[in-house]
Design an enzyme around this catalytic site. Structure first.
Site, PDB file in Angstrom:
ATOM      1  N   ARG B  88       0.834  -1.211   0.000  1.00 45.43           N
ATOM      2  CA  ARG B  88       0.000   0.000   0.000  1.00 45.43           C
ATOM      3  C   ARG B  88       0.865   1.257   0.000  1.00 45.43           C
ATOM      4  O   ARG B  88       0.503   2.253  -0.610  1.00 45.43           O
ATOM      5  CB  ARG B  88      -0.959  -0.003   1.192  1.00 45.43           C
ATOM      6  N   GLU B  91       2.159   1.621  -3.388  1.00 42.43           N
ATOM      7  CA  GLU B  91       1.058   2.110  -4.237  1.00 42.43           C
ATOM      8  C   GLU B  91       0.883   3.623  -4.085  1.00 42.43           C
ATOM      9  O   GLU B  91       0.613   4.320  -5.066  1.00 42.43           O
ATOM     10  CB  GLU B  91      -0.234   1.389  -3.835  1.00 42.43           C
ATOM     11  N   SER B 114      14.524  15.236   2.070  1.00 46.14           N
ATOM     12  CA  SER B 114      15.552  14.302   2.508  1.00 46.14           C
ATOM     13  C   SER B 114      14.953  13.041   3.149  1.00 46.14           C
ATOM     14  O   SER B 114      13.991  13.124   3.911  1.00 46.14           O
ATOM     15  CB  SER B 114      16.479  14.972   3.530  1.00 46.14           C
TER      16      SER B 114
END
Lengths: 147, 147, 147, 147, 147, 147, 147, 147, 147, 147
Positions: B88, B91, B114
């Site tokens: 997830r 994704e 960063s």
């Protein structure tokens, strides 16, 4: 015609006219994160939202219809992104992935953090040692069920 | 002996003794996110931190030394993660990657957020429609420089 | 229109007119390394820099605007480069990667050498046994922080 | 027995005894870059160098012989490195690859910068805004020949 | 315009006019191996060579200039070639790779056979049991150096 | 037991005893190229050849039988080799692949150069500018047939 | 010790004792689909479920604890499965993927069918022309939200 | 012209005219699942079916012929799908693949569930806790035969 | 112009005119297998064969010349084919590959079955339980030679 | 214990005792093709077949049980096989794949040749110009159905 063509037209108009995503979001009436994802071909608009976007970027009626079609999602050209900014996010997943998994499971048990019932907020956090990007991710926890 | 062996010993002890990451973090004196990443072989300990971890998990002096060696980082077995929870996150990078890039550049110009001068906070956010996972990411903005 | 189209127009003009990168850099007022990366679609120009580049290569006002948009970076068509010159650099990373990691960590501790706060200087070093390519890379050291 | 086993024995001894690569290099009589690459299984030792390394890390005569065998080179577990420090070098090749190619060809014509007749020097460059990693790469230019 | 377009124009003209590579090589004044590689977009021509090639294939002045630009090399569309003739060469590298490495190191020590200071000669070797393809590869040996 | 185990035993014995492939070849009565490939697990021995190899490296009767079993061929750990010496051969296939294909077809028509009815000879060619690796490949031409 | 070791012990015991998954499910008190996924290392047990499984397969107390730890999920060794039965499922996703996407969106709008709040039922459907495998998948529809 | 062009024309017309797959299916006289797969370039039409589809989407006679040609199947741009809805199906194969395999074999023995003699039915299942996607897959079991 | 363009023209004409491969083969005077492979861009025609193909599909003289040029072979868009019919062949290689290897070596010793001196015959075999596809592959055995 | 361990034991015994697959097949009472695939871990035995195999190779009762468990199929270590004999089969699929697809569809319409209801026969075909490998593949044609 397809959604990609609409996305490219939006981006071309944005550069030519110097439009800001934050302004688009205000006119669409949603967050800048969701609105930008919509314009980049990842989300689905209501007819009103499509009309608002269409007015800003000069889209035809048919192009506005494409904004209302659920797109094939995925905004990266390669499985491992090459762009340094996006790569840093992939690196976070890579370095901290197991950590994230452990801590969410420790708190919630087996399940996932939803990427669908999900929101994101990106903001500048002033800092004397150099400003920071502050990102809040919020996803509903969905537990695995037994059956 | 190598760092991976130390990580596996830590995990085995954690399951056998039912240790919580939050407790380890309290004894190490750092956040639960950083401490878990340390125990999973992604971060580098000071001698004191190594000693604290070693005491909890029963590590030898040599194993504690390995916690002080900078590890080869990367906590996932495949470029695209197969585990649903970690996927997830991948994704999110995939669907929202271009959006994140656009919005950070709109606010900060060319550069990156960063992943080194970086912190993460994972917390439960109670919600009557189902509790949510709330994650705050904070990374210093680093601008590209001309030269 | 997109950045790639601008890059291709620049390269086509460069070959047709026999322009040298070093000359472009002088007119832009930056190093030849940064300027070439800008023209190849990897860096972001200020309006003045875009104007200077535009004048040399005959770019329209809209094309100059694209030079000011942060690009999706990455200049190689494959993950492992096929071109022999670029491959030699990939080989250096492959053969010496673990060595570089060990020595930077021995000197600085855990962290990275920035590829953002970074500069590069490529120069010819005359040598009777055959001239050498001398490259100086300079990147700020960024330490991992505990939190 | 194989070279990998010798490398692992060296690394295990290094952590256990707290040996520094710079010290090893001094005793071997070569640069710290080359010596570290040797110890990490990328270079080939003379009998004297093997003996010096063997003495430091407690290698048997047969293990010292393996240091004198040309190894199968390549120090990274994946084509795209996951470790942040090493990835930054891969990112430099990815972002600046086309730039490096253009500038070396502009100066030298068609050919490559050798990764064999090659040396590297990694040093700390003090800087009030944060110390920098300074790396000098030097490789002989090898021109393509017609025939 | 780019080098690929020039390569495609050359090949189209070759088929339409029934030109032989050996004839092109004679007029260019180089071996048929190098000349074919030049025409296929892998090598860099002098102005005279570009003119000779341009005359044979009907190239414009700008197209001839592209022949003088160092190309991005690599003539295969996939990492593992699908064409049976080219695959057989890849198979040789795959099956005999370790053997080649062992024998060159046994004779020369650590180093490589150059693919830059390199020539190739492909010839028919009559044989009553079926003619053979005879290929001579010649590459300078480049030793790894200590430093 | 399997062929890989026999290969590793051979290599271990070779390093321990300082055996040369050329000497092994003389005792086996074949070329050094074929013999090395046999010892590295790529070719199949007759009982006599297996006995000769077994005597040199101290193989048991069962291990000698494995040398007589047709092996699963392929001597490289990755599709694109990481070792610099072997990579140079892959680079030759990559850069010159299309050239080799054109020239063999120009001379022979459609078909391939066999990698089975094939021999290879690797030799040192003294040269005042630096010795060269001279390799002769000879493969039967096999024409595609219509049917 | 890790979860994989527990999975392997379960499978070894299953073959040796001829245990049926349907019987295990009955004793665990869940469906055969969920129970099998648990035993194969994809789901997380309650202490009672772990005890029931442990009794059947002869697991120690520590092994039972591992069944209660959320596993790293993913039961296939390659991204594209090689086993014919599992491949047919991948083929269904490949051939019908776009169809499934269109029809779910036509009925429900933008969102996904959950693979977490999900159940599966596999049954034999007698058929004179050859019995059929009948599978019912049921997943909660999760709509994308605007924010 | 090719099948892909016909598919794109169908999709463009669908968006422009607001056509529903369920309506198309009714006119074609097949299920909405099969009909959508046909329109998306995965199935083969009879002349009558092609005519019906052609009438709805305004296809020429030649375009209708293409609907009757068996297509090269596969509806996804990458081996691992990036679209979240389709990925969830891939995740089901990944997480439950071994479970599916075990249970079908336990019930039927060695063999596969056909993806050819196969049908699929996707329907909305109302549920007070949120409607569910209910999918019934039915495939003939094909046993491996001995011979 | 290139071979791919000729292949596409042939396929377009085939669909538009309803041409059968078997008819093409009769007019070309070769088997349907070889002739189809020729038309799909995998084989090389004689001038007479090219003329015959050209007449059927309406090819120009230059297009006929392209049929006589040895093509870059390989008829699949991905390394693992997605089309179910072609995948079944890949599955046969995957499941039976080791078996085929064992049995050919048991009968013939070390070597290969040629894919060049090779023919294929595909025919329908009537069967009351459902017709079968009967394929006969015939390839010359080529033994590995010692040298 | 797992099926792979049984396969390895079978192969080790085969080499040590010099057993022929054809002899195993005779005792098992099936074709040599199916029997070899069984012994190499790709097929599933009845108790009688497992007993016969077990007697030949000295398998324990538990090992014989593993022969009766449906295995995870797939006999190749990489997606594109490196072994020359097996590669030739992959090459046939690659070069002739589109041809096979066209011809089967021309004869049978849309559908596949089964790889499950499938048999294979490998035989030597004497030929004065060199013996040939003759392979007959027979698979049931399975038509796609509309629904």
């Amino acid at each position: 015609m397809n959604r990609l063509a609409v996305t490219e037209k939006i981006i071309t108009a944005k550069v030519a006219k110097g439009i800001q995503w934050a302004d688009v979001a205000r006119k669409v009436g949603q967050s800048k994160e969701w609105t930008t994802a919509l314009c980049l071909g990842q989300m689905t608009a209501t007819p009103e939202q499509a009309k608002a976007v269409g007015k800003i970027f000069g889209l035809t009626a048919e192009e506005q219809k494409w904004l209302q079609v659920v797109p094939y999602k995925g905004s990266l050209p390669t499985a491992v992104p090459t762009d340094p900014l996006i790569y840093r996010w992939y690196e976070i997943v890579n370095v901290y992935g197991a950590t994230i998994k452990e801590l969410i499971h420790e708190e919630f048990g087996d399940g996932i953090m939803s990427a669908i019932d999900f929101s994101m907020d990106i903001a500048r956090q002033p800092d004397p040692k150099g400003d920071r990007v502050n990102v809040v991710l919020s996803g509903k926890f969905l537990p695995y069920k037994t059956y």
